[in-house]
Design a protein around this motif. Structure first.
Motif, PDB file in Angstrom:
ATOM      1  N   THR A  93       0.823  -1.206   0.000  1.00  0.00           N
ATOM      2  CA  THR A  93       0.000   0.000   0.000  1.00  0.00           C
ATOM      3  C   THR A  93       0.858   1.258   0.000  1.00  0.00           C
ATOM      4  O   THR A  93       0.472   2.276  -0.577  1.00  0.00           O
ATOM      5  CB  THR A  93      -0.946   0.014   1.218  1.00  0.00           C
ATOM      6  OG1 THR A  93      -0.179  -0.175   2.414  1.00  0.00           O
ATOM      7  CG2 THR A  93      -1.994  -1.067   1.104  1.00  0.00           C
ATOM      8  N   GLY A  94       2.024   1.206   0.637  1.00  0.00           N
ATOM      9  CA  GLY A  94       2.920   2.362   0.614  1.00  0.00           C
ATOM     10  C   GLY A  94       3.384   2.678  -0.786  1.00  0.00           C
ATOM     11  O   GLY A  94       3.375   3.836  -1.217  1.00  0.00           O
ATOM     12  N   ALA A  95       3.813   1.641  -1.504  1.00  0.00           N
ATOM     13  CA  ALA A  95       4.237   1.833  -2.889  1.00  0.00           C
ATOM     14  C   ALA A  95       3.063   2.281  -3.754  1.00  0.00           C
ATOM     15  O   ALA A  95       3.213   3.135  -4.640  1.00  0.00           O
ATOM     16  CB  ALA A  95       4.833   0.536  -3.435  1.00  0.00           C
ATOM     17  N   LEU A  96       1.891   1.717  -3.481  1.00  0.00           N
ATOM     18  CA  LEU A  96       0.704   2.110  -4.244  1.00  0.00           C
ATOM     19  C   LEU A  96       0.390   3.588  -4.037  1.00  0.00           C
ATOM     20  O   LEU A  96       0.048   4.294  -4.991  1.00  0.00           O
ATOM     21  CB  LEU A  96      -0.486   1.252  -3.810  1.00  0.00           C
ATOM     22  CG  LEU A  96      -1.820   1.545  -4.503  1.00  0.00           C
ATOM     23  CD1 LEU A  96      -1.733   1.265  -5.998  1.00  0.00           C
ATOM     24  CD2 LEU A  96      -2.942   0.718  -3.877  1.00  0.00           C
ATOM     25  N   ALA A  97       0.526   4.071  -2.805  1.00  0.00           N
ATOM     26  CA  ALA A  97       0.259   5.482  -2.516  1.00  0.00           C
ATOM     27  C   ALA A  97       1.186   6.391  -3.314  1.00  0.00           C
ATOM     28  O   ALA A  97       0.750   7.383  -3.907  1.00  0.00           O
ATOM     29  CB  ALA A  97       0.406   5.754  -1.021  1.00  0.00           C
ATOM     30  N   VAL A  98       2.464   6.038  -3.357  1.00  0.00           N
ATOM     31  CA  VAL A  98       3.441   6.853  -4.098  1.00  0.00           C
ATOM     32  C   VAL A  98       3.141   6.813  -5.589  1.00  0.00           C
ATOM     33  O   VAL A  98       3.136   7.853  -6.265  1.00  0.00           O
ATOM     34  CB  VAL A  98       4.868   6.359  -3.813  1.00  0.00           C
ATOM     35  CG1 VAL A  98       5.863   7.063  -4.723  1.00  0.00           C
ATOM     36  CG2 VAL A  98       5.236   6.590  -2.350  1.00  0.00           C
ATOM     37  N   LEU A  99       2.876   5.622  -6.104  1.00  0.00           N
ATOM     38  CA  LEU A  99       2.635   5.476  -7.545  1.00  0.00           C
ATOM     39  C   LEU A  99       1.320   6.137  -7.963  1.00  0.00           C
ATOM     40  O   LEU A  99       1.245   6.724  -9.046  1.00  0.00           O
ATOM     41  CB  LEU A  99       2.641   3.993  -7.927  1.00  0.00           C
ATOM     42  CG  LEU A  99       3.999   3.304  -7.820  1.00  0.00           C
ATOM     43  CD1 LEU A  99       3.857   1.800  -8.026  1.00  0.00           C
ATOM     44  CD2 LEU A  99       4.975   3.886  -8.844  1.00  0.00           C
ATOM     45  N   ARG A 100       0.302   6.046  -7.109  1.00  0.00           N
ATOM     46  CA  ARG A 100      -0.962   6.721  -7.436  1.00  0.00           C
ATOM     47  C   ARG A 100      -0.794   8.232  -7.416  1.00  0.00           C
ATOM     48  O   ARG A 100      -1.395   8.955  -8.236  1.00  0.00           O
ATOM     49  CB  ARG A 100      -2.051   6.303  -6.444  1.00  0.00           C
ATOM     50  CG  ARG A 100      -2.697   4.980  -6.756  1.00  0.00           C
ATOM     51  CD  ARG A 100      -3.643   5.048  -7.949  1.00  0.00           C
ATOM     52  NE  ARG A 100      -4.920   5.657  -7.583  1.00  0.00           N
ATOM     53  CZ  ARG A 100      -5.867   5.983  -8.468  1.00  0.00           C
ATOM     54  NH1 ARG A 100      -5.673   5.794  -9.762  1.00  0.00           N
ATOM     55  NH2 ARG A 100      -7.004   6.523  -8.062  1.00  0.00           N
TER      56      ARG A 100
END
Length: 398
Positions: A108-115
């Motif tokens: 979810t951390g990576a998803l937050a950055v990528l989003r």
């Protein structure tokens, strides 16, 4: 120090020939780009099941929305400085890469950055495309094109959820973003081939001065009044549908039935196409006031008819028709206010519009339940109409 001058456009200097297919391409691209914003709604459960439920809402939605709104302020001056085509095509290419990367997010951390990166890249499209239409088309075609692209912006929030949910069921949430990335790659290639840089007479000035100009423009009395009214346009739209979903859920409707109720107002979004003819007859100021009055009346009727589903549906159609007229009309007013730096106008327009959309999600916190909250929101639309009309009276005095 150069300043933004509010003068009418020259009759021919800003009009470059557009290739066949340019307008349909921009409208289709607008729909696909805005679907990325609303993808968080149907994908929430799938992502939570895969990556864990902690911070999924923030990862999918909040970072994207904030970056998207902020991006408008970044890319408007850039498109004034470097040209519409360069920013539009490069932005679509960056969005393609970011969307494909989202499909590979391991946490979810990576998803937050990528989003957030995806939202920042997506923000290149709207201010640049709208500024492009303002320069490349004569007024009659410009109004129709802006109306068509406004329909795409509005409908993405509803119809975009349907294919997203269907693809997620078949291919998972990762497959949804991967397919979206492939589609965006095709649109990027088409934009590279089809779109020409409009023959526009933009002032030559350093990039830092363009950003300084954006700040000066945003702080002008007319701009501040426009912004106050503009906050309500999409904020009330998002707020109404959030309130409606909660209200219908408490009334016992299923998720499918609620989606059908939401979709009932889709035809009213085509009223964006009427904004151009109305503005030609009434002028943009009166057309905006008409939109605000329609939205006010629709919300007031929804408030009164909260327990009658048929009446509620009819009132929602009136409300959405008003918002559909408002979106392209407000784009026109921002463009007029910022001319000749249309990119600056579209940047502030988009920032305020989507800031309002973010604030609209808090409509469920308003007092009085469904009917009371809609009554308050109805009053905000009426006040916004008065504020925007007053801002138009300032035209030519700045």
């Amino acid at each position: 120090m150069p300043t933004i001058v509010n003068t009418p456009p020259p009759p021919t200097a800003e009009r470059g020939a557009t290739r066949a297919g340019t307008i349909p391409l921009l409208v289709g691209t607008a729909l696909v780009v805005l679907i990325q914003l609303y993808a968080a709604i149907p994908l929430h459960q799938s992502v939570a099941a895969d990556l864990g439920s902690a911070d999924v809402t923030t990862a999918l939605a909040a970072g994207y929305s904030f970056a998207y709104a902020l991006g408008f302020l970044i890319y408007g001056p850039l498109s004034d400085h470097y040209g519409r085509r360069r920013i539009l095509v490069s932005g679509l290419a960056a969005l393609t890469v970011a969307t494909l990367a989202v499909s590979l997010a391991p946490s979810t951390g990576a998803l937050a950055v990528l989003r957030a990166l995806q939202g920042l890249a997506a923000a290149t499209f709207a201010p640049t495309a709208l500024a492009y239409l303002g320069e490349a088309l004569p007024p009659p075609r410009r109004a129709t094109a802006i109306g068509a692209i406004s329909v795409a912006f509005l409908t993405a929030g509803i119809i975009g959820q349907l294919p997203t949910a269907a693809i997620a069921t078949a291919a998972g949430w990762r497959g949804t973003f991967f397919i979206g990335g492939i589609l965006l790659a095709a649109l990027t290639l088409a934009a590279f081939v089809i779109i020409r840089e409009p023959d526009a007479d933009r002032p030559h000035q350093p990039l830092r001065e363009r950003y300084a100009g954006l700040l000066r423009f945003a702080l002008r009395p007319r701009s501040l009044l426009l912004a106050l009214g503009h906050l309500v346009v999409l904020g009330g739209f998002v707020g109404m549908y959030n309130l409606l979903g909660t209200h219908l859920t408490s009334a016992g409707l299923s998720a499918t039935e609620i989606m059908l109720v939401r979709a009932a107002a889709l035809p009213a979004m085509l009223c964006s196409l009427l904004a151009g003819p109305l503005a030609a007859r009434l002028g943009p100021a009166r057309t905006a006031l008409t939109g605000f009055i329609l939205a006010t009346a629709g919300l007031a009727a929804e408030s009164v008819l909260a327990d009658a589903l048929t009446g509620l549906l009819a009132a929602s159609v009136v409300f959405v028709a008003g918002v559909a007229v408002l979106v392209p009309t407000m784009i026109t007013l921002w463009g007029e206010a910022a001319h000749p730096a249309r990119g600056v106008g579209m940047a502030v327009n988009g920032f305020v519009l989507f800031l309002g959309a973010g604030l609209g999600s808090y409509a469920i916190e308003l007092p009085g339940g469904f009917g009371g909250a809609l009554g308050v929101t109805s009053g905000l639309y009426l006040a916004a109409g008065a504020v925007v009309y007053a801002s138009c009276a300032m035209k030519g005095r700045q």
